[in-house]
Design a protein around this motif. Structure first.
Motif, PDB file in Angstrom:
ATOM      1  N   ILE A   1      -3.161  -6.765   8.955  1.00 62.37           N
ATOM      2  CA  ILE A   1      -4.556  -6.235   7.799  1.00 62.37           C
ATOM      3  C   ILE A   1      -4.271  -4.752   7.771  1.00 62.37           C
ATOM      4  O   ILE A   1      -4.191  -4.252   6.610  1.00 62.37           O
ATOM      5  N   VAL A   2      -3.979  -3.908   8.876  1.00 62.03           N
ATOM      6  CA  VAL A   2      -3.604  -2.751   8.724  1.00 62.03           C
ATOM      7  C   VAL A   2      -2.538  -2.216   7.898  1.00 62.03           C
ATOM      8  O   VAL A   2      -2.623  -1.249   6.790  1.00 62.03           O
ATOM      9  N   GLY A   3      -1.549  -2.935   7.862  1.00 62.29           N
ATOM     10  CA  GLY A   3      -0.343  -2.975   7.272  1.00 62.29           C
ATOM     11  C   GLY A   3      -0.549  -2.927   5.834  1.00 62.29           C
ATOM     12  O   GLY A   3       0.239  -2.382   4.957  1.00 62.29           O
ATOM     13  N   ILE A   4      -1.569  -3.754   5.255  1.00 61.15           N
ATOM     14  CA  ILE A   4      -1.880  -3.921   3.927  1.00 61.15           C
ATOM     15  C   ILE A   4      -1.956  -2.508   3.373  1.00 61.15           C
ATOM     16  O   ILE A   4      -1.443  -2.233   2.188  1.00 61.15           O
ATOM     17  N   VAL A   5      -2.886  -1.790   3.744  1.00 62.65           N
ATOM     18  CA  VAL A   5      -3.199  -0.204   3.120  1.00 62.65           C
ATOM     19  C   VAL A   5      -2.030   0.419   3.373  1.00 62.65           C
ATOM     20  O   VAL A   5      -1.767   1.417   2.526  1.00 62.65           O
ATOM     21  N   VAL A   6      -1.286   0.423   4.475  1.00 63.85           N
ATOM     22  CA  VAL A   6      -0.218   1.461   4.551  1.00 63.85           C
ATOM     23  C   VAL A   6       0.683   1.244   3.785  1.00 63.85           C
ATOM     24  O   VAL A   6       1.391   2.154   3.028  1.00 63.85           O
ATOM     25  N   VAL A   7       1.202  -0.177   3.495  1.00 60.47           N
ATOM     26  CA  VAL A   7       2.414  -0.382   2.666  1.00 60.47           C
ATOM     27  C   VAL A   7       1.928  -0.081   1.310  1.00 60.47           C
ATOM     28  O   VAL A   7       2.701   0.365   0.152  1.00 60.47           O
ATOM     29  N   ALA A   8       0.545  -0.287   0.870  1.00 57.23           N
ATOM     30  CA  ALA A   8       0.141   0.173  -0.499  1.00 57.23           C
ATOM     31  C   ALA A   8       0.234   1.493  -0.690  1.00 57.23           C
ATOM     32  O   ALA A   8       0.563   1.849  -1.935  1.00 57.23           O
TER      33      ALA A   8
END
Length: 489
Positions: A133-140
């Motif tokens: 879930i956290v990776g969604i924002v970081v990769v975006a």
């Protein structure tokens, strides 16, 4: 360069690195069947469904909202406030998701697993969920910063770490399902951390409560309409897993899941790279009011190519898998033809549904998806017990056939592209017939199987290559002659 050549050349560029990653995954697919039983894979399919559901619900489609905010925001300080606010928000949401999964996850999983999962496995799954879930924002943020090379590198790093750890935990240490997901959580955490280090320049301590409230509200308003669509898409793709587990067994679900994974290669290797190129080009055609016949021509070659890839999966792909996999998974071959029908119909809908996106009528497409979901649930309930795995594959085929037909019917009113759907249906039929023929023909020794595969693929090419050269006018004339001849009889 022709329009068709330009679109497919860009697709090749977009898909080269992911294709190499998927190729390595394909080679590992039969390897793990010697260490995980069909029932183990059934457990993995059930767990993946529920964790994916949590991921979609708590991910809130923040990727799209953050991309929009970072693109629309000018100035480095403002962009830092946007990203930092989004990161704080997603960390809070991920923490809530982890707590809820630990609290109710065992109960949800127990309904299909028929036993409570081990507490250590629940913690591993919760950790993987939070990291994803956290990776969604970081990769975006990486995507918004146009760090494409870094995104590809991180993707390859995550895949490599995941694969090597799975070999260690599952194959060498014999940790089974627990080791399978433990490898995933370590790889996901490493990817998220490395991605965060790559965008650390977007972090700032100067974020107030007002900034947090304003930015998060803006992202959620943008993303909310997309969330329902993502949820519907997930359920159409995965709802058959828990239903099959309850109707039959975890072992049957494991075999079905491996067959579905093989046919998924059509999407991994062919459709997704094409989609990245086509998404940009279709908007250009719509906005500049270019010749719509170009889109129909690209679609024609796209469907013929999809049929070729599906044929390759049903022939060479299945023989490679069954020759390397554990004998308990030999039934995978029998499920591929029906699943190929579903995948090829999905290929058609992927392009034809462009009408809803270029005209910003995505809500219509969402409602069509919900109807398709209802169809899938009803057909699975009616066919899973009497027909077994083929009944579930039939349900998936009916669902995607409906989605394709609905996209073609409603989409032409929004964007009147002169698609030749009869040709697409014919390509689906021929590719599916070749896939079915491979099931009927003997497997035999590997050299014989490969020879039969080559003959079947050549048979499909014998149809596809001349057919691709027939113009619309020639096809209309041939069809008129055929109708006239049949009417005289």
């Amino acid at each position: 360069m022709t329009t068709v050549g330009r679109v497919f050349r860009h697709a090749f560029v977009f898909g080269t690195a992911p294709a190499l990653q998927k190729l390595a995954a394909l080679l590992l697919l039969p390897y793990f069947t010697h260490f995980l039983t069909p029932a183990d894979y059934g457990v993995i399919e059930v767990i993946t469904f529920w964790t994916s559901l949590f991921l979609v619900l708590f991910g809130c489609e923040c990727r799209a909202g953050l991309l929009w905010r970072l693109t629309a925001t000018g100035g480095p300080d403002a962009r830092r406030r946007v990203f930092t606010a989004a990161l704080w928000f997603i960390v809070a949401v991920a923490s809530l998701a982890v707590v809820l999964f630990v609290a109710i996850g065992p109960m949800l999983l127990q309904t299909q697993l028929l036993r409570a999962p081990e507490p250590s496995l629940v913690l591993v799954l919760a950790g993987c969920l939070g990291s994803d879930i956290v990776g969604i924002v970081v990769v975006a943020a990486l995507q918004a910063e146009l760090r494409a090379a870094r995104m590809v590198t991180l993707g390859l790093v995550q895949f490599t770490v995941d694969a090597l750890l799975k070999i260690l935990f599952v194959a060498q240490l014999g940790m089974g399902v627990h080791g399978f997901f433990l490898a995933s959580v370590i790889a996901s955490a490493a990817n998220t951390l490395l991605a965060l280090l790559s965008v650390r320049g977007l972090l700032t301590p100067h974020v107030t409560a007002l900034d947090l409230r304003r930015e998060c509200a803006a992202m959620l308003r943008y993303s909310a309409p997309l969330l329902m669509g993502s949820l519907a898409y997930l359920l159409v793709r995965k709802i058959d897993r828990p239903m099959l587990a309850e109707a039959l067994s975890l072992a049957a679900l494991g075999v079905y899941g491996r067959a579905s994974r093989l046919t998924q290669l059509v999407l991994d290797f062919y459709v997704l790279p094409f989609q990245r190129s086509f998404d940009v080009w279709r908007l250009e055609v719509h906005e500049r009011r270019l010749d719509l016949a170009q889109v129909a021509r690209v679609y024609r070659f796209f469907m013929l190519g999809a049929g070729l890839v599906a044929t390759g999966v049903a022939t060479f792909g299945c023989d490679l898998f069954t020759s390397l996999a554990d004998p308990d998974f030999v039934a995978v071959r029998e499920q591929v033809p029906l699943l190929n029908v579903a995948v090829l119909c999905q290929c058609g809908a992927t392009v034809v549904a462009s009408a809803f996106f270029v005209t910003q009528r995505t809500s219509t497409w969402m409602w069509i998806f919900l109807v398709g979901l209802a169809i899938e649930i009803v057909v699975v309930l009616l066919t899973a017990r009497p027909l077994g795995i083929p009944g579930v594959a039939l349900a998936l085929g009916c669902t995607h056939a409906f989605l394709y037909a609905a996209a073609a019917f409603f989409g032409r009113r929004l964007w009147p592209v002169p698609y030749r759907h009869g040709e697409a249906v014919l390509a689906i039929f021929v590719a599916s017939a070749v896939s079915l023929a491979r099931v009927w023909l003997p497997a035999g020794p590997f050299w014989l199987a490969v020879s039969i595969d080559a003959a079947l693929v050549l048979g499909y090419l014998t149809f596809a290559v001349p057919f691709a050269r027939v113009s619309a006018a020639e096809w209309s004339m041939l069809r008129s002659r055929l109708v006239a001849r049949l009417s005289r009889r």
